[in-house]
Design an enzyme around this catalytic site. Sequence first.
Site, PDB file in Angstrom:
ATOM      1  N   ARG A   2      46.595  67.403  46.702  1.00 39.43           N
ATOM      2  CA  ARG A   2      45.938  66.227  46.769  1.00 39.43           C
ATOM      3  C   ARG A   2      45.532  66.224  45.260  1.00 39.43           C
ATOM      4  NH1 ARG A   2      46.913  66.932  51.106  1.00 39.43           N
ATOM      5  NH2 ARG A   2      45.701  66.872  53.261  1.00 39.43           N
ATOM      6  N   ASP A  34      33.696  61.379  25.885  1.00 39.24           N
ATOM      7  CA  ASP A  34      34.898  61.760  25.462  1.00 39.24           C
ATOM      8  C   ASP A  34      34.926  63.025  24.271  1.00 39.24           C
ATOM      9  OD1 ASP A  34      35.743  60.142  27.359  1.00 39.24           O
ATOM     10  OD2 ASP A  34      36.455  58.793  25.808  1.00 39.24           O
TER      11      ASP A  34
END
Length: 780
Positions: free
Chosen positions: A294, A168
Site C-alpha cells: 500500500r 523541509d
Amino acid sequence: MSKSPHPTMDPTKMGVGRSIAVLTSGGDAQGMNAAVRATVRVGLYTGAKVYFVHEGYQGLVDGGDHIRLATWESVSMMLQLGGTVIGSARCKDFRSREGRMTAARNLVKLGITNLCVIGGDGSLTGANEFRTEWSGLLADLVKADKITDAEAKQSSHLNIVGMVGSIDNDFCGTDMTIGTDSALHRIIEVVDAITTTAQSHQRTFILEVMGRHCGYLALVTALACGADWVFIPEMPPDEGWEDHLCRRLTNQRARGSRLNVIIVAEGAMSRDGQPITSEQIKKLVTDRLGFDTRTTVLGHVQRGGTPSAFDRILGSRMGVEAVMALLEATPDTPACVVSLSGNQAVRLPLMECVQVTKDVTAAMAEGRFEDAIKLRGKSFENNWNTYKMLAHINPPDVKSNINVAIMNIGAPCAGMNAAVRAAVRMGIIQGHNMLAIHDGFDGLAQGQIEPITWTSVSGWTGKGGSMLGTKRSQPGKMLEEISQNIAKFSIHALVIIGGFEAYVGGLEMVQAREKYEEMCIPIVVIPATVSNNVPGSDFSIGADTALNTITSTCDRIKQSAAGTKRRVFIVETMGGYCGYLATMAGLAAGADAAYIFEEKFAIKDLEVNVQHLLEKMKTTVKRGLILRNEKSNANYTTDFIFNLYSEEGKGIFDCRKNVLGHMQQGGTPTPFDRNFGTKMGAKSVLWLTEKLKECYRHGRIFANTPDSACVLGMRKRALTFQPLADLKEDTDFEHRIPKTQWWLKIRPIMKILAKYDIKLDTSEHTDMEHVIKKRSPLGK
C-alpha cells in the site's frame, strides 16, 4: 560570544525611536507564530514600535491596512496555533522593481527601517535583494516625488534579519528550521498508526513525505521508525537497487518481520536524474515479490497541526535573537539569519547560507552526491551514516567473542528502548554478543541476564517506557553479587541507560574497581530521564517527550481558562530538583511564571507575581498560567502557592491547580527522542569497541583508567564522552543536578515574553559566524 560594544546600554531603551516590521512569507510552517509573538513582544520591550505585515511580501506591496501596529495583547494565544496568523502569500509583484519600489515607499512613510522576515530561502533571498537595492529605490522615489528628501534621509538604511521557517529543513547553516520538528511529529503519528495495521495484515507500506530538494524529513523518519529503505534526493540508490531492495524486504520477512516500511522523499531520484515515485516502487514490490503493498502520500498534513514544544521554543528564542540582531546592526553588517546550532543561538550571513544551499543543488545536479550530503551539514551527515549502519549492513561472519551487556536504571522514560535497539544492533554489526540485563542493578546482581538478538529489538524505537525493565537501586550494596555475575556471564563491557541513578551507579562501579577486578571493564552511561539532570549532557533522552506532554496539557488548560475568564491555573511539573521541564514548558506554553529550585524565590517574589496577574486581569487577556517544579521549595508547596494566589486574587480571579504526575514519564517517544536515542545507542557501542581494543592485554580485558568509564552527552554542538570521575566536581549530589545548567540563561526570555520588567543581559551577544568554515568540501 563577545562583549558587546555597549554593555551599559539599557535593553529597554535599545529600540526607542525605531520601528520593526515582521512578516511571514513562502510556505507556512508550525512555530512561525511563536517567532512572530517573540519578535513583537521583545520589540515592544526594547521600546520600539512593531508592525505586522499581513500576507507576506504582498502586504508589503499593497500597504495600507496590510501593515498594522502590533500590541502586546495582539499576539496572545498565538503560541499553540499552527501555520501563520498574519498570513503568507506567494507574491509576483515583489519580484518586479516597481513592486519593490511601492513596498519601499510604504515602509518609508511609516518610518520602518528594520525588517524581520520569517520564511524559506526564496523569501530570504528576496529580502536581501530588497536591502541591496534600498538606496537606489529611495533615490527613484525622491525623483518621482513619492517621498521627500527628509523622509529618504531618515530611512537611509534598511536592516534585515531572517528566521528560517520551512518544514523541509532545507536551509544550510541551520541545524533545525522552524517547523521541521512539528512536521516530524505529524509524520511519526502516521507511521505509528500505519505500523499497527500493516502488522495485522503482513503488508509492505510505502510512505511518501515532503522534501522536493531535501531528504531530511524522509531520513529522520526512516531513522525514527527503523524503516527498511529510504529514498532521498541527496543520495540516489546505486545501480541495480531494485534487486537489492527486493532482497532486503525478503530477508526482513525471513527474519520474522511482519511488515516492511519504505520511506520516499517526494524529490527522490535515480542516479541518472529520473524521479523515483512511490507508485513505481509499489509496482516493483508487487510484481517481483507478490507482497500486499500500500502507498500513503502524506501531503499537507505535514504542514498542519499545533507546533511541537521544540518549535515553539526555537521560534521564541529566534525571535529574541532577531530583534537584538536588528537593533545592533550597522550599515556595514551583512543581512543575517538567526539560527540554532546545537543549543546555541547563532547569527550567520544570509547570503553565505543561501550560497551553500545552492551548492547542494548544484552538487546533486552534477552527480557529486557525497558532497551534497557533506554540504547539508554535520547533523544531516551523522543521520545518514547512522541510518546506513543500522539498516544496510549484514552482521559480519567473524565474531569478536566480546559480550556487551545493556541495562536501564532509574525511572522509565520515552526513548530508552530506541537507545537499547540501536546499541544492540550496532553491537551485532560489530560482531559482539549482546546481553540484556533486566531490572537494573538488581537484575545484574540476581543474574537476570539473557542474550538479545537483532529481531528481538525490532519495533522498539516507537515504544515508550523501558522494555528491559528498570529499577532505582544502586550497585553499592550488591557489589559482591554483581562482580560474580560479570565473571559468570563474562561481560566485557557495559552500557547503562538511565537518569541520575545511572551516573551515580556507574561511579560506584568505578570506585569499586580497586576491590573487584571484574569491574575493570569499559562502561558508558547514556543519559535518559525526563528530568534532564544528568551531569555531562545538555539534553537527556525522554525530556523532549515529557516536555511535549506538559505543553499540550497546558494548552488545554489555557483553553479552559480562556473560556471561563479571570482564572489562574497552577500546574506542578516533575523534574526532582531540576527546573528544566518547568522552565522550558513555561516558554513553550506561554506561562506567567515558573518556580524552580535553581532560582531561589521568597514571599516578595510571590507577591510580585500575584500583582502582575492582578494587572493582567485588567487587559483583554484574562487568564494566567503558573508552573511550579515539584521540589522548587520545601515550604512554598503547590498547595501553599495555590492558597496564596486564591486569597490575594479574591474578587479579581479564581485559581485551580493541576499536578501532572506520572503521565510525564509515559507516552510514545517524540521524533527527537527516537532519533537522539538511536544516535546515542549507536555511538556508545562504537566507542566501547575502540575502548575494548585499547584495554585488551595479555589475552584479557582490563580497564581501570578514568577514561574507560564515560558519560556520553550532548555538549553545545557535539556528542562527547566525558569520564564519570571528571564530572564529580560539577555535580550537586544532594540535589541530584549538575552545578552549571545552560538553560538557566534563557529563563529571562520567558519573563520578558510574560511582560515582566526585568533586565535582559545584552553584554553577551552572539557574534556573526561564517558557514563556509564549517562545511569543508566547498573548495572541490
